[in-house]
Design a protein around this motif. Structure first.
Motif, mmCIF file in Angstrom:
data_model
loop_
_atom_site.group_PDB
_atom_site.id
_atom_site.type_symbol
_atom_site.label_atom_id
_atom_site.label_comp_id
_atom_site.label_asym_id
_atom_site.label_seq_id
_atom_site.Cartn_x
_atom_site.Cartn_y
_atom_site.Cartn_z
ATOM 1 N N UNK A 24 0.839 -1.198 0.000
ATOM 2 C CA UNK A 24 0.000 0.000 0.000
ATOM 3 C C UNK A 24 0.876 1.251 0.000
ATOM 4 N N UNK A 25 1.192 1.754 -1.195
ATOM 5 C CA UNK A 25 2.015 2.959 -1.314
ATOM 6 C C UNK A 25 1.164 4.221 -1.214
ATOM 7 N N UNK A 26 -0.116 4.062 -1.019
ATOM 8 C CA UNK A 26 -1.039 5.174 -0.830
ATOM 9 C C UNK A 26 -2.198 4.716 0.043
ATOM 10 N N UNK A 27 -3.175 5.593 0.202
ATOM 11 C CA UNK A 27 -4.327 5.264 1.044
ATOM 12 C C UNK A 27 -5.338 4.394 0.321
ATOM 13 N N UNK A 28 -5.577 4.715 -0.958
ATOM 14 C CA UNK A 28 -6.523 3.928 -1.745
ATOM 15 C C UNK A 28 -6.232 4.118 -3.233
ATOM 16 N N UNK A 29 -6.535 3.089 -3.999
ATOM 17 C CA UNK A 29 -6.366 3.154 -5.444
ATOM 18 C C UNK A 29 -7.588 3.858 -6.021
ATOM 19 N N UNK A 30 -7.337 4.878 -6.855
ATOM 20 C CA UNK A 30 -8.462 5.582 -7.473
ATOM 21 C C UNK A 30 -8.586 5.277 -8.968
ATOM 22 N N UNK A 31 -7.553 4.660 -9.554
ATOM 23 C CA UNK A 31 -7.615 4.209 -10.940
ATOM 24 C C UNK A 31 -6.502 3.199 -11.167
ATOM 25 N N UNK A 32 -6.788 2.184 -12.013
ATOM 26 C CA UNK A 32 -5.752 1.223 -12.361
ATOM 27 C C UNK A 32 -6.058 0.585 -13.696
ATOM 28 N N UNK A 33 -5.017 0.395 -14.498
ATOM 29 C CA UNK A 33 -5.087 -0.421 -15.696
ATOM 30 C C UNK A 33 -3.763 -1.156 -15.827
ATOM 31 N N UNK A 34 -3.475 -1.732 -16.995
ATOM 32 C CA UNK A 34 -2.253 -2.533 -17.137
ATOM 33 C C UNK A 34 -0.977 -1.692 -17.138
ATOM 34 N N UNK A 35 -1.077 -0.384 -17.336
ATOM 35 C CA UNK A 35 0.095 0.481 -17.419
ATOM 36 C C UNK A 35 0.342 1.341 -16.178
#
Length: 178
Positions: free
Chosen positions: A49-60
């Motif tokens: 967890x490099x942040x508090x929450x993921x707000x977007x993710x794709x393969x890149x």
């Protein structure tokens, strides 16, 4: 405020590169990060967890919202991808190593980027007076909430191209603020 500019930046990245948005299910993110207390002599488990929450993710790319209240500490986490971040609400941050030792503190502000090289993070475009290990925890020792948006480059060769693009765009947003 920066919120609309960040939304614009994310929209630009998505549409300019023809990415599609896919919602990430909360149950697929894994357990919530455990805040570390190595500053009090406790041992902390390392997570991603490099942040508090993921707000977007794709393969890149993976985009994180990252907030820390005054006195709050992150989990002990490991950076496995090159990344850039923009400090939306700067503050003083104290960094701890995997063994719980205090490494340094700094004013987290502006746009910074790091490239993973072995067990350390190499700053992109700047020199730092101290080494930054890939495994660390951070504590907000300032008086204000800390807020950043962090962009991880997930592809094997995407960090230079995507990271440079994100860094340039974020620098442009910051220069318009001044």
């Amino acid at each position: 405020m920066f919120t609309s500019q960040i939304k614009l930046l994310i929209a630009y990245l998505l549409f300019a590169t023809a990415w599609t948005i896919e919602a990430i299910k909360t149950d697929e993110l894994g357990p919530a990060p455990k805040h570390c207390s190595c500053d009090k002599g406790n041992t902390c488990e390392v997570d991603g967890y490099v942040g508090s929450e993921i707000i977007y993710e794709d393969e890149m790319i993976r985009v994180w919202n990252f907030t820390l209240a005054p006195g709050e500490m992150t989990s002990m986490h490991r950076h496995d991808h090159d990344y850039h971040f923009i400090a939306m609400n700067p503050t003083q941050i104290e960094v701890y190593g995997e063994d719980g030792s205090r490494l340094f503190d700094f004013r987290a502000e502006g746009v910074l980027g790091f490239k993973v090289e072995g067990e350390f993070l190499k700053p992109i475009g700047i020199e730092l007076p101290w080494p930054v290990p890939v495994v660390h925890a951070a504590k907000n020792i300032g008086d204000d909430y800390y807020y950043e948006i962090l962009f991880e480059s997930k592809g094997p060769d995407s960090s230079f191209h995507l990271g440079s693009k994100v860094g340039d765009l974020l620098s442009g947003i910051l220069s318009k603020k001044k």
